[in-house]
Design a protein around this motif. Sequence first.
Motif, PDB file in Angstrom:
ATOM      1  N   ILE A 156     -11.064  45.496 -32.170  1.00  0.00           N
ATOM      2  CA  ILE A 156     -11.036  46.894 -32.567  1.00  0.00           C
ATOM      3  C   ILE A 156     -11.539  47.747 -31.414  1.00  0.00           C
ATOM      4  O   ILE A 156     -12.641  47.534 -30.899  1.00  0.00           O
ATOM      5  N   TYR A 157     -10.724  48.727 -31.029  1.00  0.00           N
ATOM      6  CA  TYR A 157     -11.058  49.621 -29.921  1.00  0.00           C
ATOM      7  C   TYR A 157     -11.132  51.063 -30.401  1.00  0.00           C
ATOM      8  O   TYR A 157     -10.587  51.426 -31.447  1.00  0.00           O
ATOM      9  N   LEU A 158     -11.766  51.888 -29.591  1.00  0.00           N
ATOM     10  CA  LEU A 158     -11.672  53.333 -29.757  1.00  0.00           C
ATOM     11  C   LEU A 158     -11.840  53.981 -28.392  1.00  0.00           C
ATOM     12  O   LEU A 158     -12.317  53.363 -27.446  1.00  0.00           O
ATOM     13  N   ARG A 159     -11.396  55.222 -28.317  1.00  0.00           N
ATOM     14  CA  ARG A 159     -11.403  55.972 -27.063  1.00  0.00           C
ATOM     15  C   ARG A 159     -12.054  57.324 -27.334  1.00  0.00           C
ATOM     16  O   ARG A 159     -11.694  58.007 -28.292  1.00  0.00           O
ATOM     17  N   ILE A 160     -13.034  57.700 -26.501  1.00  0.00           N
ATOM     18  CA  ILE A 160     -13.727  58.969 -26.718  1.00  0.00           C
ATOM     19  C   ILE A 160     -13.847  59.727 -25.405  1.00  0.00           C
ATOM     20  O   ILE A 160     -13.858  59.141 -24.323  1.00  0.00           O
ATOM     21  N   ALA A 161     -13.932  61.047 -25.534  1.00  0.00           N
ATOM     22  CA  ALA A 161     -14.119  61.895 -24.365  1.00  0.00           C
ATOM     23  C   ALA A 161     -15.524  61.717 -23.796  1.00  0.00           C
ATOM     24  O   ALA A 161     -16.491  61.477 -24.526  1.00  0.00           O
ATOM     25  N   ALA A 163     -14.004  69.771 -37.284  1.00  0.00           N
ATOM     26  CA  ALA A 163     -14.726  68.633 -36.725  1.00  0.00           C
ATOM     27  C   ALA A 163     -14.577  68.561 -35.214  1.00  0.00           C
ATOM     28  O   ALA A 163     -15.501  68.137 -34.508  1.00  0.00           O
ATOM     29  N   TYR A 164     -13.412  68.979 -34.690  1.00  0.00           N
ATOM     30  CA  TYR A 164     -13.160  68.897 -33.251  1.00  0.00           C
ATOM     31  C   TYR A 164     -13.374  70.224 -32.523  1.00  0.00           C
ATOM     32  O   TYR A 164     -13.152  70.303 -31.311  1.00  0.00           O
ATOM     33  N   ALA A 165     -13.793  71.279 -33.234  1.00  0.00           N
ATOM     34  CA  ALA A 165     -13.861  72.611 -32.642  1.00  0.00           C
ATOM     35  C   ALA A 165     -14.757  72.666 -31.409  1.00  0.00           C
ATOM     36  O   ALA A 165     -14.360  73.174 -30.350  1.00  0.00           O
ATOM     37  N   ALA A 166     -15.971  72.139 -31.512  1.00  0.00           N
ATOM     38  CA  ALA A 166     -16.910  72.217 -30.385  1.00  0.00           C
ATOM     39  C   ALA A 166     -16.409  71.414 -29.194  1.00  0.00           C
ATOM     40  O   ALA A 166     -16.467  71.873 -28.043  1.00  0.00           O
ATOM     41  N   LEU A 167     -15.903  70.205 -29.454  1.00  0.00           N
ATOM     42  CA  LEU A 167     -15.395  69.356 -28.373  1.00  0.00           C
ATOM     43  C   LEU A 167     -14.195  70.004 -27.695  1.00  0.00           C
ATOM     44  O   LEU A 167     -14.094  70.023 -26.458  1.00  0.00           O
ATOM     45  N   ASN A 168     -13.274  70.564 -28.484  1.00  0.00           N
ATOM     46  CA  ASN A 168     -12.097  71.208 -27.916  1.00  0.00           C
ATOM     47  C   ASN A 168     -12.470  72.422 -27.081  1.00  0.00           C
ATOM     48  O   ASN A 168     -11.911  72.652 -25.996  1.00  0.00           O
ATOM     49  N   ALA A 169     -13.415  73.219 -27.576  1.00  0.00           N
ATOM     50  CA  ALA A 169     -13.847  74.399 -26.833  1.00  0.00           C
ATOM     51  C   ALA A 169     -14.508  74.010 -25.516  1.00  0.00           C
ATOM     52  O   ALA A 169     -14.269  74.630 -24.471  1.00  0.00           O
ATOM     53  N   GLU A 170     -15.318  72.965 -25.550  1.00  0.00           N
ATOM     54  CA  GLU A 170     -16.032  72.523 -24.349  1.00  0.00           C
ATOM     55  C   GLU A 170     -15.078  72.026 -23.274  1.00  0.00           C
ATOM     56  O   GLU A 170     -15.308  72.208 -22.078  1.00  0.00           O
ATOM     57  N   ASN A 171     -13.959  71.403 -23.694  1.00  0.00           N
ATOM     58  CA  ASN A 171     -13.013  70.836 -22.741  1.00  0.00           C
ATOM     59  C   ASN A 171     -11.809  71.743 -22.471  1.00  0.00           C
ATOM     60  O   ASN A 171     -10.932  71.380 -21.693  1.00  0.00           O
ATOM     61  N   GLY A 172     -11.773  72.920 -23.106  1.00  0.00           N
ATOM     62  CA  GLY A 172     -10.650  73.819 -22.901  1.00  0.00           C
ATOM     63  C   GLY A 172      -9.373  73.353 -23.565  1.00  0.00           C
ATOM     64  O   GLY A 172      -8.271  73.718 -23.142  1.00  0.00           O
ATOM     65  N   TRP A 173      -9.499  72.536 -24.615  1.00  0.00           N
ATOM     66  CA  TRP A 173      -8.336  72.041 -25.345  1.00  0.00           C
ATOM     67  C   TRP A 173      -7.976  73.013 -26.462  1.00  0.00           C
ATOM     68  O   TRP A 173      -8.807  73.821 -26.872  1.00  0.00           O
ATOM     69  N   THR A 176      -7.013  67.540 -14.735  1.00  0.00           N
ATOM     70  CA  THR A 176      -7.613  66.547 -15.627  1.00  0.00           C
ATOM     71  C   THR A 176      -7.010  66.637 -17.019  1.00  0.00           C
ATOM     72  O   THR A 176      -6.950  67.701 -17.624  1.00  0.00           O
ATOM     73  N   ASP A 177      -6.551  65.504 -17.528  1.00  0.00           N
ATOM     74  CA  ASP A 177      -6.140  65.404 -18.927  1.00  0.00           C
ATOM     75  C   ASP A 177      -7.338  65.031 -19.797  1.00  0.00           C
ATOM     76  O   ASP A 177      -7.589  65.654 -20.818  1.00  0.00           O
ATOM     77  N   MET A 178      -8.065  64.000 -19.350  1.00  0.00           N
ATOM     78  CA  MET A 178      -9.236  63.576 -20.126  1.00  0.00           C
ATOM     79  C   MET A 178     -10.060  62.606 -19.296  1.00  0.00           C
ATOM     80  O   MET A 178      -9.521  61.808 -18.519  1.00  0.00           O
ATOM     81  N   GLU A 179     -11.372  62.714 -19.435  1.00  0.00           N
ATOM     82  CA  GLU A 179     -12.305  61.718 -18.924  1.00  0.00           C
ATOM     83  C   GLU A 179     -13.007  61.098 -20.121  1.00  0.00           C
ATOM     84  O   GLU A 179     -13.361  61.805 -21.075  1.00  0.00           O
TER      85      GLU A 179
END
Length: 284
Positions: free
Chosen positions: A245-250, A156-166, A114-117
Amino acid sequence: MDTETIDDILGLIAYISPQARDYVELAVRNEKLDVIYHKATEREHGVFCIAEDDQSVIAYCSFIQEADSDALLDLIANTMTPYLQQTGTKELCFNLYGENVRAIHFVRQLGFQTDMEGYHLYYDGPHEPDLSHTDLIVNTYEASMLTPLADLFDRAYAALNAENGWPLDEHRMNISLFHKRLEDKVRNDEFRSFWKEGTLIGAYIISGEYIQDIVVAPDQQNRGYGSAILTHCIRHMMGKQIPKIYLRIAKTNQGAKRLYERHQFKVVSSFAEHTWRATKKDSV
């Protein structure tokens, strides 16, 4: 394929992402799309196809209704096995509609990683959202801001990165590349930073029609700053005459999803992106 069939396939691929639809449409024009399976009936509606160019092979699977999941999974396995056994230089990817949970799990069993969901959302609110209630000072970027900005983005991205193994601390570890990126964004009028009494509160980066990043310092959250920065970003993009206008989120970033939905963003697609990374054993 007739026009009606092509339109239906493109509509199904759009459930994965707008970019996937554009890529498949280009593959159709270049006669590089192999439609393995397609049904458009009341009982079954979906497509499994492969687009190939000189650099990559991308499989797409998007089913709104599945009549026989077992048969589909067998077809995926039989189709993808020859690609998995190749030792060529092309990148091999498999992108699926995010609601096709069983197919997603099966693709991972085949060895795709998985790259991203996540989700793609688009703005469906007023042309000029209100920005009257904010005390933030708006700035762009200069070199003296590099270290605090790198720290802001990593925190700002620390928790998200840790949760996803990024990777963690990506901006600080690659600070010269981050500096170049910010300089490029300033030249294209695609970056703003936000300050209060000399303290960096947040920032946004846009890329074309996409909001690429909106970050708020963790110790400054839940004070309305995220809403103010998002509103400024929307108004800025509208001022650049960007039509949609678009955006993409995990998928795991549900807090951000709720923030965007409160500001009248709507989900347009759901995706699960994967890449084949052969192990030494696989390539023997």
